[in-house]
Design a protein around this motif. Structure first.
Motif, short mmCIF file in Angstrom:
data_model
loop_
_atom_site.label_atom_id
_atom_site.label_comp_id
_atom_site.label_asym_id
_atom_site.label_seq_id
_atom_site.Cartn_x
_atom_site.Cartn_y
_atom_site.Cartn_z
N GLU A 34 0.75 -1.12 -0.13
CA GLU A 34 0.10 0.02 0.14
C GLU A 34 0.86 1.13 -0.19
O GLU A 34 0.69 2.23 -0.66
CB GLU A 34 -0.99 0.06 1.27
CG GLU A 34 -1.77 0.99 1.36
CD GLU A 34 -2.71 1.27 2.26
OE1 GLU A 34 -3.95 0.98 2.44
OE2 GLU A 34 -2.15 1.71 3.60
N THR A 35 1.81 1.20 0.90
CA THR A 35 2.91 2.26 0.81
C THR A 35 3.73 2.58 -0.54
O THR A 35 3.96 3.65 -1.01
CB THR A 35 3.91 2.18 2.02
OG1 THR A 35 3.19 1.95 3.38
CG2 THR A 35 4.59 3.42 1.74
N ALA A 36 3.67 1.57 -1.20
CA ALA A 36 4.63 1.44 -2.32
C ALA A 36 3.50 2.28 -3.41
O ALA A 36 4.02 2.78 -4.32
CB ALA A 36 5.01 0.26 -2.91
N GLU A 37 2.14 1.69 -3.42
CA GLU A 37 1.17 2.39 -4.37
C GLU A 37 0.94 3.87 -4.12
O GLU A 37 0.96 4.58 -4.96
CB GLU A 37 -0.03 1.56 -4.22
CG GLU A 37 0.18 0.20 -4.88
CD GLU A 37 -0.94 -0.50 -4.59
OE1 GLU A 37 -1.88 -0.20 -3.95
OE2 GLU A 37 -0.93 -1.90 -5.09
N ARG A 55 8.92 1.86 -4.70
CA ARG A 55 8.43 1.07 -5.85
C ARG A 55 9.81 -0.07 -6.05
O ARG A 55 9.42 -1.00 -6.27
CB ARG A 55 8.37 1.81 -7.06
CG ARG A 55 8.25 1.07 -8.45
CD ARG A 55 8.31 2.01 -9.82
NE ARG A 55 7.14 2.71 -9.93
CZ ARG A 55 7.13 4.09 -9.76
NH1 ARG A 55 8.58 4.54 -9.54
NH2 ARG A 55 6.16 4.72 -9.82
N GLU A 56 10.95 0.31 -5.76
CA GLU A 56 11.98 -0.58 -6.02
C GLU A 56 12.24 -1.65 -4.89
O GLU A 56 12.17 -2.91 -5.20
CB GLU A 56 13.20 0.28 -6.11
CG GLU A 56 13.64 0.96 -7.47
CD GLU A 56 14.65 1.81 -7.17
OE1 GLU A 56 15.20 2.43 -8.10
OE2 GLU A 56 14.87 2.49 -5.98
N LEU A 57 11.83 -1.00 -3.75
CA LEU A 57 11.77 -2.06 -2.55
C LEU A 57 10.53 -3.07 -2.48
O LEU A 57 10.78 -4.27 -2.58
CB LEU A 57 11.64 -1.15 -1.17
CG LEU A 57 11.53 -2.28 -0.02
CD1 LEU A 57 12.87 -2.89 0.34
CD2 LEU A 57 11.24 -1.22 1.41
N ASP A 58 9.51 -2.64 -3.02
CA ASP A 58 8.27 -3.55 -3.19
C ASP A 58 8.65 -4.48 -4.33
O ASP A 58 8.41 -5.88 -4.15
CB ASP A 58 7.08 -2.74 -3.56
CG ASP A 58 5.89 -3.54 -3.56
OD1 ASP A 58 5.57 -4.12 -2.43
OD2 ASP A 58 5.23 -3.68 -4.69
N THR A 59 9.07 -4.24 -5.23
CA THR A 59 9.57 -5.27 -6.38
C THR A 59 10.64 -6.31 -5.97
O THR A 59 10.57 -7.46 -6.15
CB THR A 59 10.20 -4.52 -7.72
OG1 THR A 59 9.09 -3.70 -8.21
CG2 THR A 59 10.59 -5.40 -8.71
N ILE A 91 14.49 -6.49 3.05
CA ILE A 91 14.09 -7.07 2.00
C ILE A 91 13.66 -8.59 2.28
O ILE A 91 12.55 -9.32 2.14
CB ILE A 91 15.31 -7.26 0.98
CG1 ILE A 91 15.36 -5.76 0.44
CG2 ILE A 91 14.74 -8.43 -0.13
CD1 ILE A 91 16.70 -5.83 -0.55
N ALA A 92 14.64 -9.20 3.13
CA ALA A 92 14.11 -10.65 3.72
C ALA A 92 12.92 -10.69 4.49
O ALA A 92 12.14 -11.39 4.58
CB ALA A 92 15.32 -11.17 4.30
#
Length: 473
Positions: A34-37, A55-59, A91-92
């Motif tokens: 949700e935060t990435a969006e 965006r990059e982190l979510d991907t 990330i993990a």
């Protein structure tokens, strides 16, 4: 709610903050999505010059989740993470949560015996570990002692450093690393973090149904100072609610909080593997802030203030030792009046000396807010009001939180005389935690503290026990 709990703290409750919240119900994986969006181009993390957007982190979380699924990780599996505050941790952590698996942080100071205990006690299936920590604590040791483990994923500090820093760090030997990674030791297979990441076009995160209140999200080990560490299961609901409670407390009392959503920064010096750092990370993602990662505090702590100024840091959680050492640096004085971005610092773990609070606030013009929490409560229990802090007190319970004060002698009888207005100071005396179930609620008996209770003009110091009942359980 428990009728016998009298909410004395409502007498001192900040008018601008509602006493109850309607929580947004979502998993932690959905929170990041949700935060990435909402803030796709906002900075999600900063590490040694490396910047990554939401965006990059979510991907990349989806890529790693796909890779973990291909290694056989599924809903309910426990995956241990042994790293300092570096991008691979975040990330993990969220990749594990997206699979409905359980993130099991290991403090990076833990040695072989402690790691073996936690792996076995949690029945962890995989371990994701910084190669330097593996070489320091596990290399050459009997890995078969970790009976549930079938995979170890290794990663390097240089993987998420800017290229120039990574090259020079390796060339000059300033970045610790393990030269030769094993591929297999007995029944344990070794994988590389980067090799586990799937290609972006191959992302295929399994759809998982998550029961927010029942399914564990994070298994934090605590109590190591008083005995063998015990695992505390916290659900997605536990953590998402506690993050919202903390946000609500700040955003209703500070207008600036609403101005910096999607563009603030949380300076994370406290370990992400500790419940304190974990909730700091979760709150930062809820706010759309950058997780500014400090794997190890600099020797000259005034550099932290330089960093606050340069990166326009918004919040900085810490412990008294950090603030004490920080104000002892002569260079700190030169930042007076230059840290406009800093809204507040949260201080927990033990009482903060008054002179330290006064000097730090004079330099930064930001409030240090003392509070109280414990891993079993996800972890924040109480905070001081932002506009009316009281030194060396734990503050008021967060919205939808109840605290009962009982006599330590019997652990049952309530002390009705002890109102919030009469409580002057807190001291900590560690007592082993125990948990018992009663009427489908969980009662947490935690830290012994001392309150000064005034009764009919005569003062008497009584030992009491804080009993925490929180609706998020």
């Amino acid at each position: 709610m428990i009728e016998e709990v009298q909410k004395y703290w409502y007498k001192s409750w900040p008018e601008e903050t509602p006493k109850h919240i309607d929580y947004k119900k979502m998993s932690l994986g959905e929170l990041l999505r949700e935060t990435a969006e909402k803030y796709p181009d906002s900075e999600a993390l900063l590490f040694k010059g490396l910047r990554m957007t939401y965006r990059e982190l979510d991907t990349i979380v989806d890529r790693f989740a796909t890779g973990l699924a291909q290694l056989g990780i599924k809903k309910g599996d426990v995956v241990a993470i042994d790293m300092p505050n570096i991008p691979q941790y975040i990330i993990a952590h969220f990749a594990i949560l997206r699979l409905g698996a359980v993130s099991n942080p290991i403090l990076p100071v833990n040695r072989y015996v402690e790691i073996v205990h936690q792996i076995n006690d949690s029945r962890a299936k995989s371990l994701i570990i910084l190669d330097y920590l593996y070489e320091e604590y596990l290399n050459g040791k009997d890995l078969s002692k970790m009976e549930s483990l079938d995979t170890i994923v290794l990663t390097k500090l240089t993987e998420y450093l800017p290229k120039v820093k990574a090259f020079l760090g390796k060339l000059l030997g300033k970045v610790p690393t393990m030269k030769n990674w094993p591929k297999r030791i007995e029944d344990i297979e070794f994988k590389a973090f980067q090799a586990t990441l799937c290609d972006e076009e191959e992302i295929n995160v399994p759809n998982v149904e998550i029961d927010l209140k029942k399914d564990p999200a994070v298994l934090i080990y605590t109590g190591g100072t008083t005995g063998i560490p015990k695992g505390v299961k916290t659900s997605h609901y536990n953590l998402i609610v506690n993050a919202q409670q903390t946000d609500y407390w700040a955003s209703t009392q500070l207008e600036r909080m609403n101005e910096v959503k999607g563009k603030g920064g949380m300076l994370l010096v406290v370990p992400l593997a500790h419940s304190y750092g974990n909730i700091g990370m979760t709150v930062a993602i809820l706010e759309g802030w950058s997780n500014v990662l400090i794997p190890r505090p600099p020797e000259n702590l005034s550099k932290l203030l330089a960093f606050v100024k340069k990166e326009e840091i918004t919040f900085m959680p810490g412990v008294p030792t950090l603030f004490i050492k920080l104000i002892q640096e002569p260079e700190c004085e030169k930042y007076k009046g230059k840290l406009d971005s800093l809204i507040a610092c949260i201080c927990a773990a033990s009482p903060l000396p008054k002179e330290v609070k006064t000097k730090f606030e004079n330099i930064t013009e930001a409030t240090i807010l003392e509070g109280y929490g414990l891993s079993e409560c996800s972890p924040v229990v109480s905070l001081n009001p932002f506009k009316r802090t009281k030194i060396n007190t734990v503050g008021l319970p967060l919205p939808n939180t109840e605290v009962k004060i009982v006599n330590i002698e019997d652990g049952v009888s309530i002390l009705p005389q002890c109102t919030r207005d009469n409580c002057e100071g807190v001291k900590y005396n560690i007592k082993p935690k125990s948990i018992s179930r009663f009427n489908k609620r969980i009662y947490i008996y935690s830290t012994l503290i001392y309150w000064r209770v005034y009764i009919k003009r005569k003062s008497s110091k009584k030992r009491i026990l804080v009993e925490k009942i929180q609706v998020i359980f």
